[in-house]
Structures are given as structure tokens and as C-alpha cells.
Design an enzyme around this catalytic site. Structure first.
Site, PDB file in Angstrom:
ATOM      1  N   LYS A  14       8.008   0.155  13.495  1.00 25.48           N
ATOM      2  CA  LYS A  14       7.822   1.567  13.851  1.00 25.48           C
ATOM      3  C   LYS A  14       6.785   1.714  14.966  1.00 25.48           C
ATOM      4  O   LYS A  14       7.040   2.375  15.971  1.00 25.48           O
ATOM      5  CB  LYS A  14       7.397   2.386  12.620  1.00 25.48           C
ATOM      6  CG  LYS A  14       8.414   2.334  11.481  1.00 25.48           C
ATOM      7  CD  LYS A  14       8.029   3.252  10.325  1.00 25.48           C
ATOM      8  CE  LYS A  14       6.784   2.824   9.575  1.00 25.48           C
ATOM      9  NZ  LYS A  14       6.951   1.625   8.725  1.00 25.48           N
ATOM     10  N   ARG A  89       5.832   9.629   3.337  1.00 26.85           N
ATOM     11  CA  ARG A  89       6.031   8.374   2.632  1.00 26.85           C
ATOM     12  C   ARG A  89       6.317   8.592   1.157  1.00 26.85           C
ATOM     13  O   ARG A  89       6.506   7.626   0.412  1.00 26.85           O
ATOM     14  CB  ARG A  89       4.753   7.543   2.751  1.00 26.85           C
ATOM     15  CG  ARG A  89       4.927   6.222   3.452  1.00 26.85           C
ATOM     16  CD  ARG A  89       3.521   5.657   3.676  1.00 26.85           C
ATOM     17  NE  ARG A  89       3.522   4.260   3.914  1.00 26.85           N
ATOM     18  CZ  ARG A  89       3.324   3.719   5.128  1.00 26.85           C
ATOM     19  NH1 ARG A  89       3.172   4.481   6.181  1.00 26.85           N
ATOM     20  NH2 ARG A  89       3.285   2.427   5.247  1.00 26.85           N
ATOM     21  N   ARG A 128       2.029 -10.610  12.324  1.00 24.61           N
ATOM     22  CA  ARG A 128       1.101  -9.572  12.783  1.00 24.61           C
ATOM     23  C   ARG A 128      -0.317  -9.857  12.292  1.00 24.61           C
ATOM     24  O   ARG A 128      -1.290  -9.549  12.991  1.00 24.61           O
ATOM     25  CB  ARG A 128       1.588  -8.204  12.279  1.00 24.61           C
ATOM     26  CG  ARG A 128       0.778  -7.033  12.810  1.00 24.61           C
ATOM     27  CD  ARG A 128       1.421  -5.706  12.484  1.00 24.61           C
ATOM     28  NE  ARG A 128       1.364  -5.390  11.060  1.00 24.61           N
ATOM     29  CZ  ARG A 128       1.983  -4.364  10.496  1.00 24.61           C
ATOM     30  NH1 ARG A 128       2.724  -3.557  11.221  1.00 24.61           N
ATOM     31  NH2 ARG A 128       1.889  -4.140   9.208  1.00 24.61           N
ATOM     32  N   ARG A 134      -5.348  -7.053  10.623  1.00 22.93           N
ATOM     33  CA  ARG A 134      -5.456  -5.958   9.664  1.00 22.93           C
ATOM     34  C   ARG A 134      -5.696  -6.495   8.259  1.00 22.93           C
ATOM     35  O   ARG A 134      -5.001  -7.401   7.806  1.00 22.93           O
ATOM     36  CB  ARG A 134      -4.154  -5.142   9.670  1.00 22.93           C
ATOM     37  CG  ARG A 134      -4.198  -3.963  10.607  1.00 22.93           C
ATOM     38  CD  ARG A 134      -2.862  -3.307  10.737  1.00 22.93           C
ATOM     39  NE  ARG A 134      -2.290  -2.868   9.460  1.00 22.93           N
ATOM     40  CZ  ARG A 134      -1.168  -2.186   9.356  1.00 22.93           C
ATOM     41  NH1 ARG A 134      -0.488  -1.867  10.457  1.00 22.93           N
ATOM     42  NH2 ARG A 134      -0.704  -1.840   8.187  1.00 22.93           N
ATOM     43  N   ARG A 146       2.713  -3.627  -1.175  1.00 19.67           N
ATOM     44  CA  ARG A 146       3.186  -2.632  -0.203  1.00 19.67           C
ATOM     45  C   ARG A 146       4.715  -2.554  -0.207  1.00 19.67           C
ATOM     46  O   ARG A 146       5.288  -1.473  -0.074  1.00 19.67           O
ATOM     47  CB  ARG A 146       2.667  -2.963   1.194  1.00 19.67           C
ATOM     48  CG  ARG A 146       1.209  -2.559   1.363  1.00 19.67           C
ATOM     49  CD  ARG A 146       0.542  -3.267   2.508  1.00 19.67           C
ATOM     50  NE  ARG A 146       1.117  -2.918   3.790  1.00 19.67           N
ATOM     51  CZ  ARG A 146       0.966  -3.655   4.891  1.00 19.67           C
ATOM     52  NH1 ARG A 146       0.268  -4.781   4.856  1.00 19.67           N
ATOM     53  NH2 ARG A 146       1.505  -3.271   6.019  1.00 19.67           N
TER      54      ARG A 146
HETATM   55  P1  ADP Z   1       2.835  -0.251   7.509  1.00 20.72           P
HETATM   56  O1  ADP Z   1       3.953   0.624   7.973  1.00 20.72           O
HETATM   57  O2  ADP Z   1       2.907  -1.624   8.090  1.00 20.72           O
HETATM   58  O3  ADP Z   1       2.656  -0.243   6.032  1.00 20.72           O
HETATM   59  P2  ADP Z   1       0.869   1.751   8.298  1.00 20.72           P
HETATM   60  O4  ADP Z   1      -0.129   1.569   9.382  1.00 20.72           O
HETATM   61  O5  ADP Z   1       1.938   2.761   8.501  1.00 20.72           O
HETATM   62  O6  ADP Z   1       1.473   0.297   8.089  1.00 20.72           O
HETATM   63  O7  ADP Z   1       0.136   2.109   6.930  1.00 20.72           O
HETATM   64  C1  ADP Z   1      -0.927   1.335   6.422  1.00 20.72           C
HETATM   65  C2  ADP Z   1      -1.409   1.895   5.072  1.00 20.72           C
HETATM   66  O8  ADP Z   1      -1.927   3.226   5.271  1.00 20.72           O
HETATM   67  C3  ADP Z   1      -0.335   2.069   4.001  1.00 20.72           C
HETATM   68  O9  ADP Z   1      -0.082   0.879   3.289  1.00 20.72           O
HETATM   69  C4  ADP Z   1      -0.985   3.153   3.124  1.00 20.72           C
HETATM   70  O10 ADP Z   1      -1.998   2.617   2.304  1.00 20.72           O
HETATM   71  C5  ADP Z   1      -1.660   4.059   4.134  1.00 20.72           C
HETATM   72  N1  ADP Z   1      -0.760   5.156   4.540  1.00 20.72           N
HETATM   73  C6  ADP Z   1      -0.166   5.293   5.758  1.00 20.72           C
HETATM   74  N2  ADP Z   1       0.612   6.394   5.790  1.00 20.72           N
HETATM   75  C7  ADP Z   1       0.531   6.949   4.549  1.00 20.72           C
HETATM   76  C8  ADP Z   1       1.120   8.091   3.935  1.00 20.72           C
HETATM   77  N3  ADP Z   1       1.978   8.898   4.595  1.00 20.72           N
HETATM   78  N4  ADP Z   1       0.816   8.357   2.627  1.00 20.72           N
HETATM   79  C9  ADP Z   1      -0.031   7.596   1.956  1.00 20.72           C
HETATM   80  N5  ADP Z   1      -0.618   6.492   2.468  1.00 20.72           N
HETATM   81  C10 ADP Z   1      -0.345   6.167   3.751  1.00 20.72           C
END
Ligand code: ADP
Length: 188
Positions: A14, A89, A128, A134, A146
Site C-alpha cells: 500500500k 481497519r 522490509r 520498523r 498482525r
Molecule cells: P502495515 O500495513 O504493514 O501493517 P501500517 O503502517 O499500516 O503497516 O500500520 C502499522 C500499525 O499501526 C498496525 O499494525 C496497527 O498497530 C497501527 N494502525 C495503523 N492503522 C490503524 C488503524 N486504522 N486502526 C488501528 N490501528 C492501526
């Protein structure tokens, strides 16, 4: 205004694809993951609350991300729309988004879903981890949590957007350029 939801499991690409999408369609890129990581880096109270949840591979509370998104909607000018990356999400977040938009007479334009198999999720995140450092990419059990969280809480959004006739699935396997062309073709 256009409101695209960029959907997909962790590691689907994404963030990688978002850059060319915002440029081509003049959108504001809103990544809840990036917004949360900058709160953590700045040491804000919100960042402190989010840190342990993120580093355990769990979601942060719905109200937290909903508040971040709503304030960005209010404070962003001069774009044709928004690219929501990592939001919603959960079904609750999707309903909150619909409510925020309907207050403004707007709605989600489409959910662009980047699909890759679980095996590739783990491979991409492992790569990554070496590049971006990260904390939530580094440990296997966190990555597995996750993926589980994605299947349990986020995947139900697919049916949510199918029922609204807004779901467009894109094959996320292939080169960055190939996936980009598929996304552009779907949006165009
Ligand atoms: P990825 O898509 O690789 O999981 P992101 O950068 O989108 O990475 O998200 C990293 C973390 O941030 C998620 O695992 C979660 O803990 C938190 N997070 C991101 N977006 C949301 C959301 N919409 N609701 C709740 N937690 C979120």
C-alpha cells in the site's frame, strides 16, 4: 472529492503504491500507520499510548485513528481527494468513516484492494525489516499477530465494500510497475 480506501494485508504494498497514486490523481495521502509512527517519534501522549500496541502487532483504539483522520479531513486544502492507507481497519472504523463523509455530503469512492497471499506477506515484511528498521516488522511473533489481526478484524471489510458495490480487487503479486498499472486501470 474522491475518497479512495487503499486496502490490503500488511506488506501488500500500500505504502509503495500510494506515492504514484497521489501524484497522478492529486490526492492527499493519509497513512494511519505513518501518522501513528510520527506521534511515537515525537513522544506525544497519543504516541505513548500507541507504541506498545503497535509493537505487539495489535490495533490502536478505533477512536484514536478516527480522530486523526477527521482532523486531516478538516485541515487539508487544495487536493482532489484523499487516499486512505491503512484506514479503515475495522468495521467500526468503516462505519465511522461513512458517517464523517455523509455529514459533508460525501462518500467513499472505491475500495482499492491489493491482494497477496499470507506466504508473501511474511517474505515482504522480512525484507522490509532489513531496510526500514520498523519495530513491528522485526519479530516473527509480532508479524504473525498482525496477520491474524488482519484476518480477524480487517478482512471483514471486503464484504462491507462488496455489499456497497465499491470493492475493486487488484492482484498485488508482481513488479511494482505491473501492480501500479493495474491500480491505475481500475481507477481510470
Ligand atoms: P502495515 O500495513 O504493514 O501493517 P501500517 O503502517 O499500516 O503497516 O500500520 C502499522 C500499525 O499501526 C498496525 O499494525 C496497527 O498497530 C497501527 N494502525 C495503523 N492503522 C490503524 C488503524 N486504522 N486502526 C488501528 N490501528 C492501526
Amino acid at each position: 472529492m474522491k475518497y479512495y480506501v487503499l486496502f490490503g494485508p500488511p506488506g501488500a504494498g500500500k505504502g509503495t503504491q500510494a506515492g504514484s497514486m497521489v501524484e497522478r490523481y492529486n490526492l492527499c495521502h493519509l497513512s494511519t500507520g505513518e501518522l501513528l509512527r510520527s506521534e511515537i517519534a515525537a513522544g506525544t501522549p497519543l504516541g505513548l499510548q500507541a507504541k506498545s500496541l503497535i509493537e505487539g502487532g495489535n490495533l490502536v483504539p478505533d477512536e484514536v485513528v478516527e480522530g486523526m483522520i477527521e482532523s486531516k479531513f478538516q485541515n487539508t486544502k487544495g487536493v482532489n481527494g484523499f487516499l486512505l492507507d491503512g484506514f479503515p481497519r475495522t468495521i467500526a472504523q468503516a462505519r465511522a468513516l461513512d458517517e464523517m463523509l455523509s455529514k459533508k455530503g460525501e462518500e467513499v469512492t472505491a475500495c482499492i484492494s491489493l491482494m497477496i497471499p499470507d506466504s508473501l506477506i511474511r517474505e515482504r515484511i522480512a525484507n522490509r525489516a532489513k531496510i526500514e528498521g520498523r519495530a513491528d516488522d522485526a519479530r516473527d511473533e509480532v508479524v504473525l499477530n498482525r496477520i491474524d489481526t488482519y484476518h480477524a478484524k480487517t478482512e471483514p471489510l471486503i464484504d462491507y465494500y462488496i455489499e456497497k458495490g465499491k470493492y475493486r480487487e487488484i492482484d498485488g503479486v508482481g513488479s511494482i510497475e505491473d501492480v501500479r498499472s493495474r491500480i491505475f486501470a481500475a481507477i481510470d
